[in-house]
Design a protein around this motif. Structure first.
Motif, PDB file in Angstrom:
ATOM      1  N   GLY A 142       0.792  -1.227   0.000  1.00 23.25           N
ATOM      2  CA  GLY A 142       0.000   0.000   0.000  1.00 23.25           C
ATOM      3  C   GLY A 142       0.822   1.273   0.000  1.00 23.25           C
ATOM      4  N   LEU A 143       2.077   1.180   0.473  1.00 24.19           N
ATOM      5  CA  LEU A 143       2.924   2.372   0.563  1.00 24.19           C
ATOM      6  C   LEU A 143       4.138   2.298  -0.363  1.00 24.19           C
ATOM      7  CD1 LEU A 143       2.816   2.756   4.447  1.00 24.19           C
ATOM      8  CD2 LEU A 143       1.568   4.134   2.772  1.00 24.19           C
TER       9      LEU A 143
ATOM     10  N   THR B 124       0.843  16.964   2.662  1.00 27.16           N
ATOM     11  CA  THR B 124      -0.531  17.447   2.532  1.00 27.16           C
ATOM     12  C   THR B 124      -1.290  17.459   3.852  1.00 27.16           C
ATOM     13  OG1 THR B 124      -1.467  15.234   2.123  1.00 27.16           O
ATOM     14  CG2 THR B 124      -0.647  16.464   0.208  1.00 27.16           C
ATOM     15  N   THR B 125      -0.777  16.691   4.837  1.00 31.62           N
ATOM     16  CA  THR B 125      -1.560  16.423   6.040  1.00 31.62           C
ATOM     17  C   THR B 125      -0.703  16.459   7.291  1.00 31.62           C
ATOM     18  OG1 THR B 125      -2.967  14.954   4.712  1.00 31.62           O
ATOM     19  CG2 THR B 125      -3.154  14.767   7.106  1.00 31.62           C
ATOM     20  N   VAL B 126      -1.276  16.998   8.361  1.00 32.55           N
ATOM     21  CA  VAL B 126      -0.646  16.937   9.682  1.00 32.55           C
ATOM     22  C   VAL B 126      -1.472  15.956  10.514  1.00 32.55           C
ATOM     23  CG1 VAL B 126       0.062  18.193  11.738  1.00 32.55           C
ATOM     24  CG2 VAL B 126       0.114  19.324   9.509  1.00 32.55           C
ATOM     25  N   PHE B 127      -0.834  14.916  11.043  1.00 33.21           N
ATOM     26  CA  PHE B 127      -1.546  13.884  11.793  1.00 33.21           C
ATOM     27  C   PHE B 127      -1.557  14.178  13.296  1.00 33.21           C
ATOM     28  CE2 PHE B 127      -0.300  11.299   8.025  1.00 33.21           C
ATOM     29  CZ  PHE B 127      -1.571  10.850   7.670  1.00 33.21           C
TER      30      PHE B 127
ATOM     31  N   LYS C  14      -3.763   8.083   1.771  1.00 30.03           N
ATOM     32  CA  LYS C  14      -4.441   9.293   1.315  1.00 30.03           C
ATOM     33  C   LYS C  14      -3.517  10.506   1.420  1.00 30.03           C
ATOM     34  CE  LYS C  14      -8.554  12.103   2.258  1.00 30.03           C
ATOM     35  NZ  LYS C  14      -9.773  12.220   3.131  1.00 30.03           N
ATOM     36  N   ALA C  15      -2.832  10.614   2.577  1.00 33.79           N
ATOM     37  CA  ALA C  15      -1.984  11.776   2.810  1.00 33.79           C
ATOM     38  C   ALA C  15      -0.735  11.784   1.934  1.00 33.79           C
ATOM     39  CB  ALA C  15      -1.568  11.812   4.283  1.00 33.79           C
ATOM     40  N   LEU C  16      -0.204  10.612   1.651  1.00 34.79           N
ATOM     41  CA  LEU C  16       1.049  10.517   0.892  1.00 34.79           C
ATOM     42  C   LEU C  16       0.820  10.396  -0.620  1.00 34.79           C
ATOM     43  CD1 LEU C  16       3.047   8.113   3.252  1.00 34.79           C
ATOM     44  CD2 LEU C  16       3.226  10.598   3.099  1.00 34.79           C
ATOM     45  N   GLY C  17      -0.428  10.311  -1.028  1.00 39.38           N
ATOM     46  CA  GLY C  17      -0.714  10.192  -2.453  1.00 39.38           C
ATOM     47  C   GLY C  17      -0.320   8.847  -3.021  1.00 39.38           C
TER      48      GLY C  17
END
Length: 323
Positions: A206-207, A263-266, A318-321
């Motif tokens: 997935g990554l 894109t995202t801060v967790f 989602k965050a890493l595209g």
């Protein structure tokens, strides 16, 4: 086998006051019935240890966890009375250095079968930043993980492969403490290790291909996960997820976000999103949950370890595209 009777959950629940928060030692799902006759009395320090005990021990164990759902495990404190009750356990499962109060209580418990999960796999040191050229000196603070363990990161359960190694050790320990059911523990361990192997494959696949390899999180708990799957972790606050980052660190992270297409801060469910929102507001980023799985609550994105880990994977993709 001489198996002691586990103290019922109602008797075990002793209040501990930490600031404005009241903590109690609470029973896990397996001990909810209160009748533990003939079962191995297992005390787990916090959720990842509880999960292993329940999945491997199943009907042969009565599991109690010291950390109440919703409580940040690092902050747990234990009363002398609870330490005494801990001595009634047949087996104690914990992770040394993660919870100093638990370490002290375990040392005083006198229990013969004590399992430190940190001895069942290789612990490593991880910094809050996964970038080799990152300047920690500019932050004005130290961000290396050190829970009292000479800089070793204790968050090994977030790497399914390392968690599987721990599972094998826990299974062997339960079999040693309860030889009559050793075959069942061995079988249950094998099943769990296979499931963790499948989860590891899901993360690898997935990554594998992503637009970015960098993720920003409030709690630098994901060093093992990042290393396993070729990612770079950028922790906002380092060791303590509730601490305020320095202005230099926030500025540094703004630069990282722009450079690495973040894109995202967790943030995590047990602490909240205040710090994540502050950085996201300054950088125009989104926020989402990346759960360090230190406890399960009704706010968790899943009911158990596997469900929450798969939610973490989905959020990372989602965050890493991911493609």
């Amino acid at each position: 086998m001489n198996v002691r009777r586990l103290i019922p959950a109602a008797a075990l629940a002793g209040a501990v006051t930490l600031g404005a928060t009241t903590l109690t030692a609470c029973s896990g799902a397996s001990a909810a019935g209160g009748n533990t006759d003939g079962k191995l009395a297992v005390t787990a320090s916090f959720y990842p240890m509880q999960f292993l005990a329940e999945r491997i021990g199943k009907e042969h164990v009565a599991v109690t966890t010291l950390t109440k759902p919703g409580v940040e495990p690092h902050d747990l404190e234990i009363t002398p009375k609870q330490t005494g009750r801990l001595g009634e356990s047949d087996v104690i499962l914990y992770l040394k250095t993660l919870q100093p109060a638990v370490d002290k209580a375990v040392a005083q418990s006198g229990v013969k079968n004590v399992v430190d999960a940190g001895t069942l796999t290789a612990l490593e040191a991880h910094a809050a930043s996964g970038h080799d050229d990152h300047d920690h000196a500019a932050e004005g603070e130290e961000h290396d993980h050190d829970h009292g363990g000479a800089g070793k990161d204790p968050h090994v359960w977030l790497d399914p492969a390392k968690y599987a190694e721990i599972a094998k050790g826990v299974g062997a320990a339960l079999g040693k403490a309860d030889p009559a059911h050793a075959a069942d523990y061995e079988k249950n361990t094998a099943t769990l290790v296979t499931e963790l192997g499948s989860l590891d494959t899901e993360f690898k696949d997935g990554l594998k291909t992503t637009a970015s390899k960098t993720f920003i999180t409030t709690h630098a708990a994901f060093g093992y996960l990042a290393e396993r799957y070729g990612l770079d972790q950028e922790g906002i606050s380092g060791i303590d997820p509730e601490s305020e980052p320095s202005p230099a660190r926030m500025k540094d992270l703004q630069g990282v976000a722009a450079k690495d297409k973040v894109t995202t801060v967790f943030f995590e469910t047990l602490v909240g999103d205040k710090t994540a929102n502050a950085l996201a507001k300054d950088t125009g980023l989104k926020t989402d949950v990346l759960d360090p799985l230190e406890g399960i609550t009704d706010k968790s994105q899943g009911a158990d370890y596997f469900e929450v880990m798969r939610s973490n994977l989905k959020n990372l993709q989602k965050a890493l595209g991911a493609k």
